[in-house]
Every structure is written in C-alpha cells, then in structure tokens.
Design a protein around this motif. Structure first.
Motif, PDB file in Angstrom:
ATOM      1  N   MET A   1      19.415  -0.568  48.201  1.00  0.00           N
ATOM      2  CA  MET A   1      20.699   0.046  48.425  1.00  0.00           C
ATOM      3  C   MET A   1      21.629  -0.897  49.186  1.00  0.00           C
ATOM      4  O   MET A   1      22.801  -0.992  48.873  1.00  0.00           O
ATOM      5  N   ILE A   2      21.075  -1.609  50.155  1.00  0.00           N
ATOM      6  CA  ILE A   2      21.919  -2.511  50.936  1.00  0.00           C
ATOM      7  C   ILE A   2      22.356  -3.712  50.110  1.00  0.00           C
ATOM      8  O   ILE A   2      23.480  -4.208  50.265  1.00  0.00           O
TER       9      ILE A   2
ATOM     10  N   SER B   1      28.777  -5.595  46.168  1.00  0.00           N
ATOM     11  CA  SER B   1      30.079  -4.964  45.938  1.00  0.00           C
ATOM     12  C   SER B   1      31.123  -5.498  46.913  1.00  0.00           C
ATOM     13  O   SER B   1      32.277  -5.747  46.531  1.00  0.00           O
ATOM     14  N   ALA B   2      30.750  -5.684  48.175  1.00  0.00           N
ATOM     15  CA  ALA B   2      31.681  -6.219  49.174  1.00  0.00           C
ATOM     16  C   ALA B   2      32.072  -7.653  48.842  1.00  0.00           C
ATOM     17  O   ALA B   2      33.249  -8.039  48.973  1.00  0.00           O
TER      18      ALA B   2
ATOM     19  N   GLY C   1      28.248  -7.410  38.233  1.00  0.00           N
ATOM     20  CA  GLY C   1      27.520  -7.393  36.969  1.00  0.00           C
ATOM     21  C   GLY C   1      26.017  -7.437  37.178  1.00  0.00           C
ATOM     22  O   GLY C   1      25.265  -6.749  36.479  1.00  0.00           O
ATOM     23  N   LEU C   2      25.567  -8.216  38.149  1.00  0.00           N
ATOM     24  CA  LEU C   2      24.128  -8.273  38.444  1.00  0.00           C
ATOM     25  C   LEU C   2      23.620  -6.939  38.985  1.00  0.00           C
ATOM     26  O   LEU C   2      22.507  -6.517  38.674  1.00  0.00           O
ATOM     27  N   VAL C   3      24.433  -6.288  39.791  1.00  0.00           N
ATOM     28  CA  VAL C   3      24.038  -4.972  40.304  1.00  0.00           C
ATOM     29  C   VAL C   3      23.946  -3.980  39.159  1.00  0.00           C
ATOM     30  O   VAL C   3      22.997  -3.190  39.059  1.00  0.00           O
ATOM     31  N   MET C   4      24.916  -3.981  38.269  1.00  0.00           N
ATOM     32  CA  MET C   4      24.946  -3.019  37.166  1.00  0.00           C
ATOM     33  C   MET C   4      23.794  -3.217  36.180  1.00  0.00           C
ATOM     34  O   MET C   4      23.333  -2.262  35.571  1.00  0.00           O
TER      35      MET C   4
ATOM     36  N   GLY D   1      18.251  -5.198  42.063  1.00  0.00           N
ATOM     37  CA  GLY D   1      17.116  -4.367  42.463  1.00  0.00           C
ATOM     38  C   GLY D   1      15.793  -5.072  42.209  1.00  0.00           C
ATOM     39  O   GLY D   1      14.880  -5.031  43.038  1.00  0.00           O
ATOM     40  N   TRP D   2      15.710  -5.727  41.067  1.00  0.00           N
ATOM     41  CA  TRP D   2      14.490  -6.488  40.753  1.00  0.00           C
ATOM     42  C   TRP D   2      14.295  -7.611  41.751  1.00  0.00           C
ATOM     43  O   TRP D   2      13.187  -7.862  42.218  1.00  0.00           O
ATOM     44  N   LEU D   3      15.403  -8.309  42.091  1.00  0.00           N
ATOM     45  CA  LEU D   3      15.304  -9.403  43.057  1.00  0.00           C
ATOM     46  C   LEU D   3      14.908  -8.899  44.441  1.00  0.00           C
ATOM     47  O   LEU D   3      14.141  -9.547  45.151  1.00  0.00           O
ATOM     48  N   ALA D   4      15.433  -7.726  44.826  1.00  0.00           N
ATOM     49  CA  ALA D   4      15.085  -7.169  46.131  1.00  0.00           C
ATOM     50  C   ALA D   4      13.607  -6.818  46.182  1.00  0.00           C
ATOM     51  O   ALA D   4      12.938  -7.028  47.203  1.00  0.00           O
TER      52      ALA D   4
END
Length: 147
Positions: free
Chosen positions: A1-2, A8-9, A42-45, A50-53
């Motif tokens: 989530m972070i 986004s920021a 784009g990476l978040v979408m 998430g996979w990287l985290a």
C-alpha cells in the motif's frame, strides 16, 4: 500500500514539473518529463510494484538476483575478452587461414619488370638564362585558357 502511494506522489510531482517546463515554452522537455512521470503510475496499475514489494523481502529472490548478476558479469567479461582478441576462436581461425592463402605480398614472387617497361626518367632541367623565361611557361598556359 505504501509503495503505491509513493509511486503516485512521484508521478504527481513529475507532472507538476512537466507543467512548469511547458509553461516556460520547453514543450519537448516537458513531454519527456511527463512520460517519465507516468511510468510509476503505470507500474502500479499493472501490479509490478506489488510484485516488487513482495520480492524485496524474499531471500530466494535476492539469491536469484545475485545469480543473474554473476551471469551478466560473465557475459560482459567474455565479450570484452573476445573483442580484445579479435573475435571468437572460429573467426580468428578463418582469418588466419585466409591470410595464409592470400599471403602477405602475393606479387612479391613475380619477376621484376625489365628495363623496357620502366617509365623513362626525366632529364635534368637545364639552367634558365634569366627570370623572364620562368614566366613564359605561365604566360603560355594563361593564353591557352584565354586568360
């Protein structure tokens, strides 16, 4: 989530910088900055973040990255050595055999040219009588060309 929030920021900040750059009439640079700014969103979408985290805290994933790093280092080292030596073993062997076939100077064993085929040497120039004769040749050439 972070991670999603940070991405986004970063994208919002990048788009703000792109807007300021466009305001300064540097549209090409602004478009480039905007493109870079949209990559994190784009990476978040796509779910990559998430996979990287999840991967960042996995010891097996870090070991895999280490193996990939070693493989890359081996590829880079072998390519550098190959360039320094002048190609692969097969390429060097082919070049060596071609050089042996052609010889260093293939015409070196041909008989030398006889005296009849040599170009004639110019006779030594006779000394000029005065400096006016030196310019007569030049004047003749200029008259020939209509100058």
């Amino acid at each position: 989530m972070i991670a999603e929030t940070v991405c986004s920021a970063v994208s919002a900040a990048g788009l703000g910088i792109a807007a300021v750059t466009a305001y300064r009439k540097r549209f090409l640079a602004a478009a480039r900055i905007a493109a870079y700014s949209l990559v994190p969103v784009g990476l978040v979408m796509t779910g990559v973040v998430g996979w990287l985290a999840d991967t960042a805290f996995s010891p097996a994933a870090w070991a895999g990255f280490g193996v990939l790093g070693v493989a890359w280092a081996l590829f880079a080292t072998t390519r550098a050595v190959e360039r320094r030596r002048g190609g692969t073993r097969a390429e060097r062997k082919a070049a060596r055999s071609a050089q042996q076939r052609d010889g260093v100077a293939p015409t070196a064993s041909a008989p030398s040219l006889g005296p009849a085929t040599r170009p004639a040497t110019r006779p030594a120039a006779a000394p000029r009588a005065n400096s006016a004769d030196d310019f007569s040749d030049i004047e003749a050439i200029l008259k020939k060309h209509g100058i």
